[in-house]
Design an enzyme around this catalytic site. Structure first.
Site, short mmCIF file in Angstrom:
data_model
loop_
_atom_site.label_atom_id
_atom_site.label_comp_id
_atom_site.label_asym_id
_atom_site.label_seq_id
_atom_site.Cartn_x
_atom_site.Cartn_y
_atom_site.Cartn_z
N CYS A 1 -1.41 -10.94 4.60
CA CYS A 1 -2.30 -10.75 3.44
C CYS A 1 -1.69 -11.19 2.10
O CYS A 1 -1.68 -12.37 1.79
CB CYS A 1 -2.76 -9.29 3.39
SG CYS A 1 -4.27 -9.03 2.41
N LYS B 1 5.82 -6.82 6.42
CA LYS B 1 5.18 -7.35 5.20
C LYS B 1 6.12 -7.26 4.00
O LYS B 1 6.65 -6.20 3.69
CB LYS B 1 3.89 -6.58 4.93
CG LYS B 1 3.07 -7.12 3.77
CD LYS B 1 1.75 -6.35 3.64
CE LYS B 1 0.86 -6.96 2.58
NZ LYS B 1 -0.43 -6.24 2.48
N GLU C 1 -5.33 -7.59 9.47
CA GLU C 1 -4.54 -6.49 8.93
C GLU C 1 -5.31 -5.18 9.07
O GLU C 1 -6.53 -5.15 8.97
CB GLU C 1 -4.24 -6.76 7.45
CG GLU C 1 -3.31 -5.76 6.79
CD GLU C 1 -3.05 -6.08 5.33
OE1 GLU C 1 -1.97 -5.71 4.83
OE2 GLU C 1 -3.93 -6.69 4.67
#
Length: 277
Positions: A160, A118, A41
């Site tokens: 993440c 995301k 990321e």
């Protein structure tokens, strides 16, 4: 079997330096035989204030052009951990100054094959030098899960903080995922506590290979990330790991063994929905 590689970086605010490092490490992993390479990321810019300036429309801008060229020249499928985009996947603009944080997948011809935005944003308090993180201030969350077929298997995408939400991975598993990518910038504090635990849990729960490429070091301004990029197999065993600093690691992906495990232990068929009266 086929080989997957994880690139670990210590990115900073210098776009050109970051991208040059990513290009060098991806090429090195390709020379070693990797067919799929995962970047972490924020690999191109570890500076939230600069994301909007770097953002472009999908398929446009220097960053995406260079990523496509890198995948083609190295002859690998490339998962570009997270890239800031100014347009949603329906083509409308994020007009409030924020961006979408998208994981882009390029094939070995340099063509973009998938985009995942995301979904879960890191708005938390952490006992480190920065103390407070508010991703929602500069990122708009996505809504959809994404699966893409690659030479190493059917890949489910995440980024993440998604790692803490098991339902995201259950949906990927239900859609046929065999591999799961988790490009990340886990903090040193949260990483030490939960990074390996969560990666191994997701691998065992959903009987997938889990590919966790993390940032790993000191980034300035009190930011420190945990590193320990790792590939975990469906039995929860570590197949590759890189502790701290810049570099890469790789492992063979054995889909035949994955499906033998699923056949012997058909967990996905055993789930039951509890009825509360």
């Amino acid at each position: 079997m086929s080989r997957c590689a994880l690139v670990q970086m210590v990115s900073g605010p210098d776009f050109e330096a970051n991208l040059s490092a990513a290009e060098r490490l991806v090429r090195a992993a390709a020379v070693d035989g990797a067919r799929l390479v995962l970047l972490p990321e924020n690999f191109a810019l570890f500076d939230s204030s600069g994301l909007r300036a770097l953002a472009a429309a999908q398929g446009q801008g220097e960053l995406q052009q260079r990523l496509g060229a890198l995948a083609r020249d190295a002859g690998v499928w490339l998962v570009a951990g997270s890239v800031p985009l100014m347009l949603r996947d329906d083509g409308t603009e994020v007009a409030d100054g924020r961006v979408r944080s998208a994981s882009l997948v390029f094939d070995d011809q340099g063509r973009q094959r998938a985009r995942y935005d995301k979904r879960h944003l890191f708005d938390v308090e952490v006992a480190d030098a920065q103390q407070s993180y508010r991703e929602s201030a500069y990122i708009e969350p996505g809504t959809e899960i994404v699966i893409v077929d690659t030479p190493c298997g059917r890949l489910g995408l995440s980024i993440c903080y998604d790692l803490r939400f098991a339902d995201h991975y259950q949906r990927l598993r239900n859609a046929g995922a065999e591999l799961i990518s988790v490009p990340s910038a886990f903090t040193a504090v949260t990483g030490a506590a939960h990074w390996e635990l969560l990666l191994r849990a997701r691998a065992v729960e959903f009987q997938c290979y889990v590919l966790g490429a993390n940032q790993g070091g000191q980034h300035g301004r009190g930011r420190e990330t945990w590193g320990h990029s790792m590939i975990v197999d469906p039995w929860g065993e570590l197949r590759a790991e890189l502790a701290f600093g810049e570099g890469w690691c790789s492992a063979e992906i054995d889909l035949a063994e994955l499906h033998r495990l699923r056949q012997r232990m058909p967990v996905s068929e055993h789930g039951r929905v509890a009825v509360i009266e």
